[in-house]
Design a protein around this motif. Structure first.
Motif, PDB file in Angstrom:
ATOM      1  N   SER A   6      -5.064   5.256 -14.180  1.00 51.99           N
ATOM      2  CA  SER A   6      -4.671   4.231 -13.211  1.00 51.99           C
ATOM      3  C   SER A   6      -5.764   3.934 -12.190  1.00 51.99           C
ATOM      4  O   SER A   6      -5.617   3.058 -11.368  1.00 51.99           O
ATOM      5  N   ALA A   7      -6.872   4.710 -12.226  1.00 49.45           N
ATOM      6  CA  ALA A   7      -7.933   4.499 -11.247  1.00 49.45           C
ATOM      7  C   ALA A   7      -8.725   3.241 -11.571  1.00 49.45           C
ATOM      8  O   ALA A   7      -9.088   2.994 -12.714  1.00 49.45           O
ATOM      9  N   LEU A   8      -8.966   2.446 -10.536  1.00 48.20           N
ATOM     10  CA  LEU A   8      -9.791   1.243 -10.680  1.00 48.20           C
ATOM     11  C   LEU A   8     -11.108   1.506  -9.953  1.00 48.20           C
ATOM     12  O   LEU A   8     -11.135   1.636  -8.737  1.00 48.20           O
ATOM     13  N   ASN A   9     -12.177   1.602 -10.715  1.00 45.23           N
ATOM     14  CA  ASN A   9     -13.468   2.003 -10.177  1.00 45.23           C
ATOM     15  C   ASN A   9     -14.361   0.777  -9.985  1.00 45.23           C
ATOM     16  O   ASN A   9     -14.817   0.182 -10.953  1.00 45.23           O
ATOM     17  N   ALA A 316     -11.812  -0.654   7.511  1.00 39.83           N
ATOM     18  CA  ALA A 316     -11.426   0.747   7.269  1.00 39.83           C
ATOM     19  C   ALA A 316     -10.003   0.808   6.721  1.00 39.83           C
ATOM     20  O   ALA A 316      -9.701   1.572   5.789  1.00 39.83           O
ATOM     21  N   LYS A 317      -9.136  -0.033   7.283  1.00 38.68           N
ATOM     22  CA  LYS A 317      -7.738  -0.099   6.824  1.00 38.68           C
ATOM     23  C   LYS A 317      -7.679  -0.633   5.387  1.00 38.68           C
ATOM     24  O   LYS A 317      -6.912  -0.141   4.553  1.00 38.68           O
ATOM     25  N   PHE A 318      -8.506  -1.633   5.099  1.00 37.75           N
ATOM     26  CA  PHE A 318      -8.576  -2.208   3.749  1.00 37.75           C
ATOM     27  C   PHE A 318      -8.933  -1.123   2.734  1.00 37.75           C
ATOM     28  O   PHE A 318      -8.285  -0.996   1.685  1.00 37.75           O
ATOM     29  N   LEU A 319      -9.942  -0.331   3.041  1.00 34.52           N
ATOM     30  CA  LEU A 319     -10.379   0.727   2.123  1.00 34.52           C
ATOM     31  C   LEU A 319      -9.301   1.799   1.957  1.00 34.52           C
ATOM     32  O   LEU A 319      -9.063   2.295   0.849  1.00 34.52           O
ATOM     33  N   GLU A 320      -8.646   2.121   3.063  1.00 30.17           N
ATOM     34  CA  GLU A 320      -7.574   3.129   3.027  1.00 30.17           C
ATOM     35  C   GLU A 320      -6.415   2.650   2.144  1.00 30.17           C
ATOM     36  O   GLU A 320      -5.910   3.398   1.299  1.00 30.17           O
ATOM     37  N   GLU A 321      -6.012   1.398   2.347  1.00 32.53           N
ATOM     38  CA  GLU A 321      -4.908   0.842   1.555  1.00 32.53           C
ATOM     39  C   GLU A 321      -5.302   0.682   0.081  1.00 32.53           C
ATOM     40  O   GLU A 321      -4.486   0.875  -0.819  1.00 32.53           O
ATOM     41  N   ALA A 322      -6.568   0.324  -0.154  1.00 31.93           N
ATOM     42  CA  ALA A 322      -7.052   0.167  -1.540  1.00 31.93           C
ATOM     43  C   ALA A 322      -6.938   1.494  -2.291  1.00 31.93           C
ATOM     44  O   ALA A 322      -6.497   1.536  -3.443  1.00 31.93           O
ATOM     45  N   LYS A 324      -4.889   3.878  -1.786  1.00 32.80           N
ATOM     46  CA  LYS A 324      -3.478   4.170  -2.080  1.00 32.80           C
ATOM     47  C   LYS A 324      -3.060   3.509  -3.391  1.00 32.80           C
ATOM     48  O   LYS A 324      -2.112   3.932  -4.043  1.00 32.80           O
ATOM     49  N   ARG A 325      -3.776   2.445  -3.748  1.00 30.98           N
ATOM     50  CA  ARG A 325      -3.511   1.750  -5.013  1.00 30.98           C
ATOM     51  C   ARG A 325      -4.505   2.190  -6.092  1.00 30.98           C
ATOM     52  O   ARG A 325      -4.666   1.509  -7.103  1.00 30.98           O
ATOM     53  N   PHE A 326      -5.176   3.287  -5.850  1.00 30.96           N
ATOM     54  CA  PHE A 326      -6.135   3.867  -6.806  1.00 30.96           C
ATOM     55  C   PHE A 326      -7.323   2.952  -7.080  1.00 30.96           C
ATOM     56  O   PHE A 326      -7.855   2.912  -8.186  1.00 30.96           O
ATOM     57  N   LEU A 355      -7.263  -6.294  -7.988  1.00 25.03           N
ATOM     58  CA  LEU A 355      -7.966  -6.312  -6.702  1.00 25.03           C
ATOM     59  C   LEU A 355      -7.601  -7.571  -5.915  1.00 25.03           C
ATOM     60  O   LEU A 355      -7.305  -7.502  -4.711  1.00 25.03           O
ATOM     61  N   VAL A 356      -7.590  -8.710  -6.580  1.00 22.44           N
ATOM     62  CA  VAL A 356      -7.261  -9.983  -5.927  1.00 22.44           C
ATOM     63  C   VAL A 356      -5.818  -9.964  -5.406  1.00 22.44           C
ATOM     64  O   VAL A 356      -5.545 -10.414  -4.281  1.00 22.44           O
ATOM     65  N   LYS A 357      -4.920  -9.417  -6.200  1.00 22.88           N
ATOM     66  CA  LYS A 357      -3.519  -9.317  -5.782  1.00 22.88           C
ATOM     67  C   LYS A 357      -3.417  -8.496  -4.487  1.00 22.88           C
ATOM     68  O   LYS A 357      -2.730  -8.887  -3.535  1.00 22.88           O
ATOM     69  N   PHE A 358      -4.122  -7.378  -4.454  1.00 23.90           N
ATOM     70  CA  PHE A 358      -4.133  -6.545  -3.253  1.00 23.90           C
ATOM     71  C   PHE A 358      -4.745  -7.300  -2.067  1.00 23.90           C
ATOM     72  O   PHE A 358      -4.222  -7.263  -0.953  1.00 23.90           O
ATOM     73  N   MET A 359      -5.858  -8.000  -2.298  1.00 21.95           N
ATOM     74  CA  MET A 359      -6.528  -8.738  -1.220  1.00 21.95           C
ATOM     75  C   MET A 359      -5.590  -9.770  -0.602  1.00 21.95           C
ATOM     76  O   MET A 359      -5.533  -9.935   0.629  1.00 21.95           O
ATOM     77  N   LYS A 360      -4.847 -10.476  -1.438  1.00 21.64           N
ATOM     78  CA  LYS A 360      -3.924 -11.509  -0.926  1.00 21.64           C
ATOM     79  C   LYS A 360      -2.786 -10.873  -0.129  1.00 21.64           C
ATOM     80  O   LYS A 360      -2.389 -11.382   0.930  1.00 21.64           O
ATOM     81  N   GLU A 361      -2.265  -9.753  -0.614  1.00 16.48           N
ATOM     82  CA  GLU A 361      -1.183  -9.061   0.100  1.00 16.48           C
ATOM     83  C   GLU A 361      -1.677  -8.496   1.425  1.00 16.48           C
ATOM     84  O   GLU A 361      -0.987  -8.570   2.452  1.00 16.48           O
ATOM     85  N   PHE A 362      -2.906  -7.967   1.411  1.00 21.10           N
ATOM     86  CA  PHE A 362      -3.507  -7.419   2.629  1.00 21.10           C
ATOM     87  C   PHE A 362      -3.699  -8.523   3.673  1.00 21.10           C
ATOM     88  O   PHE A 362      -3.426  -8.348   4.857  1.00 21.10           O
ATOM     89  N   GLN A 363      -4.136  -9.686   3.205  1.00 15.61           N
ATOM     90  CA  GLN A 363      -4.343 -10.811   4.116  1.00 15.61           C
ATOM     91  C   GLN A 363      -3.031 -11.255   4.741  1.00 15.61           C
ATOM     92  O   GLN A 363      -2.972 -11.510   5.957  1.00 15.61           O
ATOM     93  N   GLU A 364      -1.976 -11.337   3.945  1.00 18.50           N
ATOM     94  CA  GLU A 364      -0.666 -11.749   4.458  1.00 18.50           C
ATOM     95  C   GLU A 364      -0.181 -10.818   5.573  1.00 18.50           C
ATOM     96  O   GLU A 364       0.392 -11.256   6.562  1.00 18.50           O
ATOM     97  N   LEU A 365      -0.469  -9.531   5.404  1.00 18.15           N
ATOM     98  CA  LEU A 365      -0.008  -8.533   6.386  1.00 18.15           C
ATOM     99  C   LEU A 365      -0.840  -8.542   7.665  1.00 18.15           C
ATOM    100  O   LEU A 365      -0.326  -8.265   8.743  1.00 18.15           O
ATOM    101  N   HIS A 366      -2.134  -8.835   7.539  1.00 17.72           N
ATOM    102  CA  HIS A 366      -3.045  -8.617   8.671  1.00 17.72           C
ATOM    103  C   HIS A 366      -3.671  -9.868   9.268  1.00 17.72           C
ATOM    104  O   HIS A 366      -4.409  -9.756  10.254  1.00 17.72           O
ATOM    105  N   GLN A 367      -3.393 -11.015   8.694  1.00 15.80           N
ATOM    106  CA  GLN A 367      -3.978 -12.240   9.249  1.00 15.80           C
ATOM    107  C   GLN A 367      -3.326 -12.553  10.586  1.00 15.80           C
ATOM    108  O   GLN A 367      -2.110 -12.587  10.702  1.00 15.80           O
ATOM    109  N   SER A 368      -4.155 -12.804  11.599  1.00 16.12           N
ATOM    110  CA  SER A 368      -3.586 -13.055  12.935  1.00 16.12           C
ATOM    111  C   SER A 368      -3.131 -14.497  13.041  1.00 16.12           C
ATOM    112  O   SER A 368      -3.618 -15.368  12.376  1.00 16.12           O
TER     113      SER A 368
END
Length: 368
Positions: A6-9, A316-322, A324-326, A355-368
């Motif tokens: 499941s690891a994405l390198n 830093a938060k992006f890398l931490e959350e990434a 968690k998704r391996f 990766l793109v799916k995660f990026m879009k979800e991360f943006q939705e959560l953190h966009q000011s």
């Protein structure tokens, strides 16, 4: 951590290898071809290794359509060893060389070459990498021993969209991070080299493709292991090579061949990088790429999170959350910061989709 499956390198190198190749290596690790010995335990002068050595060279020649008047050799020392080897093998012609410095690795190569002769920077080194000055502005030396450039800057995310015109001066290129990712005309080059550990194998082996007329005139101080003429004469077994690395590299090259060759790798590369760049472009500046659009790498894609200058806390938060998704090794190089996704041949389109799916979800959560 989850299962290795499941690891994405997205590491910049040593990088992801095709799982099929790793499984094949695993199956042969203790007993190569039912010999009862690992390939790692066998002599580099055994018939088994001789076959691997030959197949590696033959497959490179086939995949890249290398003309007959070029030698393909395998050395050690990584890209940095290559920087010194290039200078010591070719600078003897006139004592001077042209260098195009477009980022970290070409900068290191120029600095290394200065130990052995005169280096002319064909354009001033930029304060901040991210662009390639127009060729019309370059100052070329018609008497240079060679012209050197790095086709793809792994750290900085800069890739040449063309082969430079040098008016007959031999072209030397570092293709460590993009060899086997697109077709090109080998005959335009005097020498092509690259470490294996990004697209074609594990760390340890360096592929050198060199035109025969450039051999035969190394500096006296050139160590035998870096002497292209000597290594070519001894068919890359001058000394004990990195046998295991070459063995895995041979398998990766065959995997490329089985999967549509360089032509298909190029097609996949365009799809993967295009998808990621479009995601960055359409993020309303939440994600941003600092590299000029005309020289953005298809292979190493640096970007910032939280605006053009980047927000280090968010990154830093992006890398931490990434993680968690391996999703691993997305941290930008220490000299650049931010995020960097490396999309080598073994990285799949499905990996990029996740990766793109995660990026879009991360943006939705953190966009000011």
């Amino acid at each position: 951590m989850g299962s290795s499956q499941s690891a994405l390198n997205f590491g910049a190198g040593p990088a992801k290898l095709p799982r099929e190749v790793l499984q094949e290596v695993q199956g042969e690790l203790l007993s190569y071809q039912n010999s009862g010995m690992s390939l790692m335990e066998m002599s580099h002068r055994s018939k088994e290794y001789a076959a691997i050595n030959k197949s590696t060279q033959d497959t490179i020649r086939e995949l890249l359509n290398v003309p007959d008047n070029y030698k393909i050799i395998l050395i050690q020392g990584g890209g940095m060893g290559g920087f010194a080897a290039v200078a010591m093998n070719f600078l003897n012609r006139t004592g001077t060389a042209d260098y195009a410095v477009t980022g970290t690795w070409s900068g290191k190569a120029a600095k290394e070459a200065e130990k052995y002769g005169t280096v002319n920077l064909v354009f001033p080194k930029a304060d901040k990498p991210g662009s390639i000055p127009d060729q019309s502005t370059w100052t070329l030396n018609p008497n240079a021993s060679y012209f050197y450039y790095c086709d793809n800057e792994t750290v900085d995310g800069v890739e040449f969209p063309y082969i430079p015109e040098t008016n007959g001066v031999p072209l030397v290129v570092d293709m460590s991070s993009n060899i086997m990712t697109r077709k090109f005309d080998v005959s335009k080059f005097g020498c092509i080299f690259g470490g294996a550990q990004k697209n074609i194998g594990p760390a340890g082996a360096v592929v050198v493709i060199v035109r025969e007329d450039l051999l035969g005139n190394p500096m006296k101080i050139c160590p035998s292991v870096f002497n292209f003429t000597q290594v070519a004469k001894e068919n890359s077994v001058l000394n004990t090579p990195a046998t295991f690395s070459v063995y895995v590299t041979e398998k990766v090259l065959r995997w490329i061949k089985l999967n549509g060759g360089v032509e298909n790798m190029e097609k996949q590369s365009a799809l993967k990088s295009g998808f990621l760049y479009d995601t960055i472009k359409n993020s309303n500046n939440f994600y941003s790429c600092p590299i000029d659009e005309n020289c953005r790498s298809r292979i190493n894609i640096p970007f910032r999170v939280g605006g053009p200058q980047g927000n280090e806390d968010l990154e830093a938060k992006f890398l931490e959350e990434a993680e968690k998704r391996f999703m691993y090794q997305l941290k930008g190089h220490r000299s650049v910061g931010g995020i960097r996704a490396s999309l080598y041949n073994a990285t799949t389109y499905d990996d990029v989709k996740l990766l793109v799916k995660f990026m879009k979800e991360f943006q939705e959560l953190h966009q000011s």
